[in-house]
Motif scaffolding. Structure first.
Motif, PDB file in Angstrom:
ATOM      1  N   ASP A   1      -9.153  -4.464  -2.925  1.00  0.00           N
ATOM      2  CA  ASP A   1      -9.765  -4.849  -1.705  1.00  0.00           C
ATOM      3  C   ASP A   1      -9.858  -4.635  -0.138  1.00  0.00           C
ATOM      4  O   ASP A   1      -8.728  -4.511   0.160  1.00  0.00           O
ATOM      5  N   SER A   2     -10.489  -4.194   0.401  1.00  0.00           N
ATOM      6  CA  SER A   2     -10.899  -3.889   1.676  1.00  0.00           C
ATOM      7  C   SER A   2     -10.048  -4.421   3.001  1.00  0.00           C
ATOM      8  O   SER A   2     -10.053  -4.166   3.697  1.00  0.00           O
ATOM      9  N   THR A   3      -9.919  -6.111   2.464  1.00  0.00           N
ATOM     10  CA  THR A   3      -9.451  -6.639   3.548  1.00  0.00           C
ATOM     11  C   THR A   3      -7.502  -5.866   4.024  1.00  0.00           C
ATOM     12  O   THR A   3      -6.943  -6.467   4.456  1.00  0.00           O
ATOM     13  N   TRP A   4      -7.102  -5.198   2.614  1.00  0.00           N
ATOM     14  CA  TRP A   4      -5.853  -4.802   2.367  1.00  0.00           C
ATOM     15  C   TRP A   4      -5.943  -3.327   3.749  1.00  0.00           C
ATOM     16  O   TRP A   4      -6.274  -2.824   2.805  1.00  0.00           O
ATOM     17  N   SER A   5      -5.487  -3.328   4.520  1.00  0.00           N
ATOM     18  CA  SER A   5      -5.114  -2.276   5.131  1.00  0.00           C
ATOM     19  C   SER A   5      -4.457  -1.303   4.972  1.00  0.00           C
ATOM     20  O   SER A   5      -3.204  -1.330   3.567  1.00  0.00           O
ATOM     21  N   LEU A   6      -3.803   0.477   5.212  1.00  0.00           N
ATOM     22  CA  LEU A   6      -3.005   0.876   4.329  1.00  0.00           C
ATOM     23  C   LEU A   6      -2.080   0.609   4.998  1.00  0.00           C
ATOM     24  O   LEU A   6      -1.234   0.616   4.603  1.00  0.00           O
ATOM     25  N   GLN A   7      -1.591   0.529   6.379  1.00  0.00           N
ATOM     26  CA  GLN A   7      -0.530  -0.296   6.933  1.00  0.00           C
ATOM     27  C   GLN A   7      -0.306  -1.202   6.497  1.00  0.00           C
ATOM     28  O   GLN A   7       1.123  -1.496   6.370  1.00  0.00           O
ATOM     29  N   ASP A   8      -0.810  -3.044   5.731  1.00  0.00           N
ATOM     30  CA  ASP A   8      -0.514  -3.909   4.752  1.00  0.00           C
ATOM     31  C   ASP A   8       0.050  -3.509   4.117  1.00  0.00           C
ATOM     32  O   ASP A   8       1.214  -4.095   3.228  1.00  0.00           O
ATOM     33  N   LEU A   9      -0.768  -2.528   3.278  1.00  0.00           N
ATOM     34  CA  LEU A   9      -0.022  -2.406   1.728  1.00  0.00           C
ATOM     35  C   LEU A   9       1.492  -1.578   2.594  1.00  0.00           C
ATOM     36  O   LEU A   9       1.827  -1.800   1.094  1.00  0.00           O
ATOM     37  N   LYS A  10       1.104  -1.124   3.176  1.00  0.00           N
ATOM     38  CA  LYS A  10       2.716   0.080   3.148  1.00  0.00           C
ATOM     39  C   LYS A  10       3.534  -0.962   3.178  1.00  0.00           C
ATOM     40  O   LYS A  10       4.872  -1.168   3.234  1.00  0.00           O
ATOM     41  N   LYS A  11       3.624  -1.982   3.933  1.00  0.00           N
ATOM     42  CA  LYS A  11       4.393  -3.652   4.583  1.00  0.00           C
ATOM     43  C   LYS A  11       4.473  -4.503   3.159  1.00  0.00           C
ATOM     44  O   LYS A  11       6.027  -4.645   3.153  1.00  0.00           O
ATOM     45  N   LEU A  12       3.600  -4.074   2.180  1.00  0.00           N
ATOM     46  CA  LEU A  12       4.413  -4.865   1.080  1.00  0.00           C
ATOM     47  C   LEU A  12       4.733  -4.066   0.591  1.00  0.00           C
ATOM     48  O   LEU A  12       6.051  -4.721  -0.539  1.00  0.00           O
ATOM     49  N   ALA A  13       4.482  -3.006   0.302  1.00  0.00           N
ATOM     50  CA  ALA A  13       5.582  -2.250  -0.606  1.00  0.00           C
ATOM     51  C   ALA A  13       6.761  -1.749   0.095  1.00  0.00           C
ATOM     52  O   ALA A  13       7.726  -1.801  -0.864  1.00  0.00           O
ATOM     53  N   GLY A  14       7.479  -2.275   1.124  1.00  0.00           N
ATOM     54  CA  GLY A  14       8.921  -1.866   2.092  1.00  0.00           C
ATOM     55  C   GLY A  14       8.906  -2.267   2.949  1.00  0.00           C
ATOM     56  O   GLY A  14      10.442  -2.437   3.488  1.00  0.00           O
TER      57      GLY A  14
END
Length: 426
Positions: A363-376
């Motif tokens: 999903d291109s709407t998830w940026s790498l920084q957003d994924l890091k937020k989700l992760a932890g």
């Protein structure tokens, strides 16, 4: 002096930019996370997910392994080693509730794990505090037995410290406010022992808070009673995160109205996608942006689809719904492994977390920084903000409120009653 080097790699279905940092002094180079094309192969997305989780910590908010240690081994840890491959050992290998050990946590790139400190609702009004302390002791001994691989920590700074050292940070959360025995003193003692959140209810009401289950003996006031509100303020003062998983919607709304610190849902899903009281309704999700709290998505099939089967895509759907209703800053992961017997296809145990992030990279709407937020990163923020509230309230005196006798009298007949000051002791 060694310099930062970059390489451009062209793949069949997309372009991947890999930046490799070479650290002076002979340390190993570490790939920085990369963005792959949403059309990239599963292998490429999985490699990118692993790179991301190597650079930013993954924190899971809820794991019930400690209760299984109690059920299977009666807390006799001489016959248990968290560092072992439990998929090959009895009774773990045959249990549908067994998903966790340190080898699989490492394979899943889990940087920090909250271990649930749980006792059954049936212990309420009996020896619940004793049982709770025994579970705290079990977690502490379980972690201490693998010092090279995990360490008990108490803060966001210590989580990051262990992440840099390559060890899994272990934290504790009490599941079920019935374990507090309605005592402010127990709240303070648990914090001192290293507990960092308390789930206000489990599958039973407490005398001061209503749970999401339709069970008898509700508190005198639906939601939070006045004593319950005072207890929330005391949790804020000492620095304990308030966990609203298992709480009723009325309790959640009451807490959000009174708390001075962000709250969490340590292992919940969204009611819009699975309409059960245990899940979080949209109005509560929307209020999290004002509160600063977060929902950590459970991997239990029954919460995800209201059925016995689920998939990674169902987990993603719940994550995305929280992102839509509250925002990307207010969502995390609280799988609930070892406390559930039905897990989504592809997320069978704690080793599978990178698969979730590989799916999200489609999903291109998830940026790498957003994924890091989700992760932890979101949970690290909440931990830090709760601690900041603790520092801001350092000048306040501890609460000395005692739960009103009319809230518990008919339910707690076996208790010691302290004498008044004018009583004589001989």
């Amino acid at each position: 002096m060694e310099r930062v080097m970059a390489a451009l790699v062209v793949v069949a279905l997309g372009v991947v930019v890999v930046v490799v940092v070479v650290v002076p002094g002979g340390c190993h180079a570490t790939p920085l996370p990369v963005r792959v094309s949403p059309q990239a192969s599963h292998r490429e997305r999985l490699e990118a997910a692993r790179s991301l989780l190597a650079s930013s910590p993954l924190i899971d908010g809820h794991n019930d392994l400690a209760w299984n240690v109690r059920k299977f081994l009666h807390n006799k840890l001489r016959s248990f080693n968290l560092s072992s491959d439990l998929t090959k050992e009895k009774p773990w290998r045959n249990s549908p509730f067994s998903h966790t050990d340190l080898p699989r946590l490492r394979e899943g790139q889990v940087a920090a794990q909250f271990w649930s400190v749980y006792v059954p609702c049936e212990a309420q009004y009996l020896n619940t505090v004793q049982l709770l302390l025994e579970q705290v002791d079990a977690v502490r001994r379980m972690v201490a037995s693998s010092p090279g691989h995990t360490r008990l920590v108490r803060s966001s700074a210590e989580i990051l410290q262990e992440f840099r050292r390559g060890r899994v940070a272990s934290l504790m959360g009490v599941e079920g406010g019935h374990g507090l025995a309605s005592s402010m003193g127990v709240v303070r003692a648990l914090y001192d022992l290293g507990v960092r959140y308390v789930t206000l209810t489990h599958k039973c009401h407490t005398p001061w808070a209503e749970c999401s289950e339709d069970v008898p003996q509700r508190p005198n006031t639906p939601g939070l009673t006045p004593y319950g509100k005072e207890l929330i303020r005391e949790m804020n003062r000492v620095g304990l995160m308030v966990d609203l998983s298992h709480a009723s919607s009325r309790t959640a709304r009451d807490v959000l109205a009174v708390t001075r610190a962000p709250v969490i849902f340590s292992h919940s899903a969204t009611r819009s996608l699975c309409d059960i009281e245990r899940n979080v309704p949209d109005d509560v999700l929307s209020s999290l942006a004002d509160n600063g709290g977060m929902v950590m998505i459970s991997f239990y099939n029954d919460f995800l689809t209201c059925g016995q089967s689920a998939s990674i895509q169902d987990v993603v759907a719940h994550i995305n719904h929280v992102r839509t209703m509250a925002g990307v800053d207010y969502v995390g992961i609280g799988a609930g492994y070892d406390g559930i017997n039905r897990t989504p296809t592809g997320l069978e145990d704690v080793s599978k977390y990178p698969e979730l992030f590989a799916e999200l990279l489609r999903d291109s709407t998830w940026s790498l920084q957003d994924l890091k937020k989700l992760a932890g990163l979101n949970l690290l923020r909440v931990l830090s903000e709760v601690n900041q509230v603790r520092e801001d309230l350092a000048g306040e005196k501890p609460s000395e409120e005692i739960i009103p006798i009319h809230d518990i009298d008919t339910r707690w007949p076996c208790r010691y009653k302290f004498a008044s000051l004018d009583d004589t002791r001989t």
